[in-house]
Design a protein around this motif. Structure first.
Motif, PDB file in Angstrom:
ATOM      1  N   ALA A 151      39.114  26.816  26.113  1.00 30.91           N
ATOM      2  CA  ALA A 151      39.236  27.855  25.184  1.00 30.91           C
ATOM      3  C   ALA A 151      39.689  29.259  25.603  1.00 30.91           C
ATOM      4  O   ALA A 151      40.637  29.943  25.006  1.00 30.91           O
ATOM      5  N   ASP A 152      39.442  29.666  26.664  1.00 35.22           N
ATOM      6  CA  ASP A 152      39.816  30.967  27.580  1.00 35.22           C
ATOM      7  C   ASP A 152      41.285  30.679  27.850  1.00 35.22           C
ATOM      8  O   ASP A 152      42.019  31.738  27.421  1.00 35.22           O
ATOM      9  N   TYR A 153      41.716  29.412  28.290  1.00 34.04           N
ATOM     10  CA  TYR A 153      43.289  29.514  28.372  1.00 34.04           C
ATOM     11  C   TYR A 153      44.145  29.499  27.297  1.00 34.04           C
ATOM     12  O   TYR A 153      44.989  30.044  27.010  1.00 34.04           O
ATOM     13  N   HIS A 154      43.466  28.563  26.195  1.00 33.65           N
ATOM     14  CA  HIS A 154      44.132  28.760  24.871  1.00 33.65           C
ATOM     15  C   HIS A 154      44.452  30.128  24.347  1.00 33.65           C
ATOM     16  O   HIS A 154      45.139  30.655  23.890  1.00 33.65           O
ATOM     17  N   HIS A 155      43.139  30.977  24.475  1.00 35.53           N
ATOM     18  CA  HIS A 155      43.280  32.334  24.089  1.00 35.53           C
ATOM     19  C   HIS A 155      44.373  33.207  24.772  1.00 35.53           C
ATOM     20  O   HIS A 155      45.101  33.914  24.068  1.00 35.53           O
ATOM     21  N   TYR A 156      44.412  32.974  26.057  1.00 38.05           N
ATOM     22  CA  TYR A 156      45.222  33.938  26.734  1.00 38.05           C
ATOM     23  C   TYR A 156      46.647  33.321  26.472  1.00 38.05           C
ATOM     24  O   TYR A 156      47.399  34.412  26.080  1.00 38.05           O
TER      25      TYR A 156
ATOM     26  N   LEU B 162      47.335  35.549  38.718  1.00 38.40           N
ATOM     27  CA  LEU B 162      47.899  35.100  40.106  1.00 38.40           C
ATOM     28  C   LEU B 162      46.617  34.482  40.917  1.00 38.40           C
ATOM     29  O   LEU B 162      45.871  35.484  41.081  1.00 38.40           O
ATOM     30  N   GLY B 163      46.973  33.530  41.674  1.00 37.96           N
ATOM     31  CA  GLY B 163      46.061  32.929  42.606  1.00 37.96           C
ATOM     32  C   GLY B 163      46.767  32.150  43.591  1.00 37.96           C
ATOM     33  O   GLY B 163      48.000  32.170  43.727  1.00 37.96           O
ATOM     34  N   GLY B 164      46.012  31.389  44.566  1.00 38.04           N
ATOM     35  CA  GLY B 164      46.490  30.573  45.409  1.00 38.04           C
ATOM     36  C   GLY B 164      47.168  31.345  46.708  1.00 38.04           C
ATOM     37  O   GLY B 164      48.045  31.926  46.392  1.00 38.04           O
ATOM     38  N   GLY B 165      46.743  30.833  47.624  1.00 41.44           N
ATOM     39  CA  GLY B 165      47.367  31.548  48.727  1.00 41.44           C
ATOM     40  C   GLY B 165      46.969  33.060  48.938  1.00 41.44           C
ATOM     41  O   GLY B 165      45.926  33.257  48.519  1.00 41.44           O
ATOM     42  N   ASN B 166      47.373  33.864  49.918  1.00 41.57           N
ATOM     43  CA  ASN B 166      47.196  35.188  50.043  1.00 41.57           C
ATOM     44  C   ASN B 166      48.456  35.990  49.475  1.00 41.57           C
ATOM     45  O   ASN B 166      49.053  36.789  49.988  1.00 41.57           O
TER      46      ASN B 166
ATOM     47  N   ARG C 233      40.826  32.960  37.313  1.00 42.02           N
ATOM     48  CA  ARG C 233      39.797  32.510  36.570  1.00 42.02           C
ATOM     49  C   ARG C 233      39.196  33.059  35.389  1.00 42.02           C
ATOM     50  O   ARG C 233      38.487  32.776  34.601  1.00 42.02           O
ATOM     51  N   GLU C 234      39.623  34.409  35.192  1.00 45.40           N
ATOM     52  CA  GLU C 234      39.345  35.258  34.155  1.00 45.40           C
ATOM     53  C   GLU C 234      39.907  34.633  32.950  1.00 45.40           C
ATOM     54  O   GLU C 234      39.323  34.772  31.802  1.00 45.40           O
ATOM     55  N   VAL C 235      40.932  34.037  32.928  1.00 44.38           N
ATOM     56  CA  VAL C 235      41.822  33.455  31.776  1.00 44.38           C
ATOM     57  C   VAL C 235      41.951  32.161  31.772  1.00 44.38           C
ATOM     58  O   VAL C 235      42.424  31.452  30.487  1.00 44.38           O
TER      59      VAL C 235
END
Length: 179
Positions: free
Chosen positions: A69-74, A42-46, A62-64
């Motif tokens: 490649a990170d996104y594909h793995h997640y 989760l991101g964006g806004g508060n 940002r971690e995933v």
């Protein structure tokens, strides 16, 4: 998901349309009512992280998704996707469908997504399940868990039949007059 993609609600013809923050609260109890762990990148806004932690694990997006490649793995390591849509898409029944959901389907991961009208255009019930209430969302999670392999196969089939690059790009090129 992005909690708030735009700073303030959209006002059109006297109607106020919002972000995902307006839709999320209607299904916040779903994780506690099923026997499946939930996680949200989760991101964006508060976003109200403390309140959202009660619904499941919250991760920094940002971690995933730092790299493709990170996104594909997640996505391919996930059991599936459960998501609400922005209020503006739900309220207007725009038919909006997430690119992220397409990635999950292509990875053979079932998608449970708040209906924006896409259920009138795409096959739902196996692999892709639409919901309009918390009870429908709970039933969809239970349905997927009762026959996960069938939902995995159906997810891949939906991606191949409706989102394959040769179909989508051919339509796009025809539309813009290049082909």
């Amino acid at each position: 998901m992005s909690w708030m993609s735009y700073r303030r609600p959209i006002l059109h013809d006297g109607v106020c349309y919002g972000n995902k923050d307006r839709e999320f609260w209607s299904v916040k109890d779903v994780p506690s009512r099923v026997r499946v762990p939930f996680e949200v990148a989760l991101g964006g806004g508060n976003p109200p992280i403390n309140e959202l932690q009660e619904c499941g694990m919250v991760r920094d997006p940002r971690e995933v998704s730092a790299t493709a490649a990170d996104y594909h793995h997640y996505v391919s390591s996930s059991r599936g996707e459960f998501s609400v849509a922005k209020n503006v898409y739900v309220a207007t029944r725009s038919g909006w469908f997430s690119g992220r959901s397409t990635c999950y389907l292509a990875a053979g991961r079932p998608v449970i997504l708040q209906d924006t009208g896409f259920s009138e255009l795409l096959p739902t019930g196996r692999g892709l399940l639409a919901f309009t209430s918390a009870e429908e969302a709970i039933n969809a999670v239970i349905e997927v868990e009762q026959d996960y392999p069938t939902h995995q196969a159906a997810a891949r089939e939906i991606a191949a039949k409706h989102f394959a690059s040769d179909l989508v790009l051919t339509d796009l090129l025809n539309y813009v007059g290049i082909r």
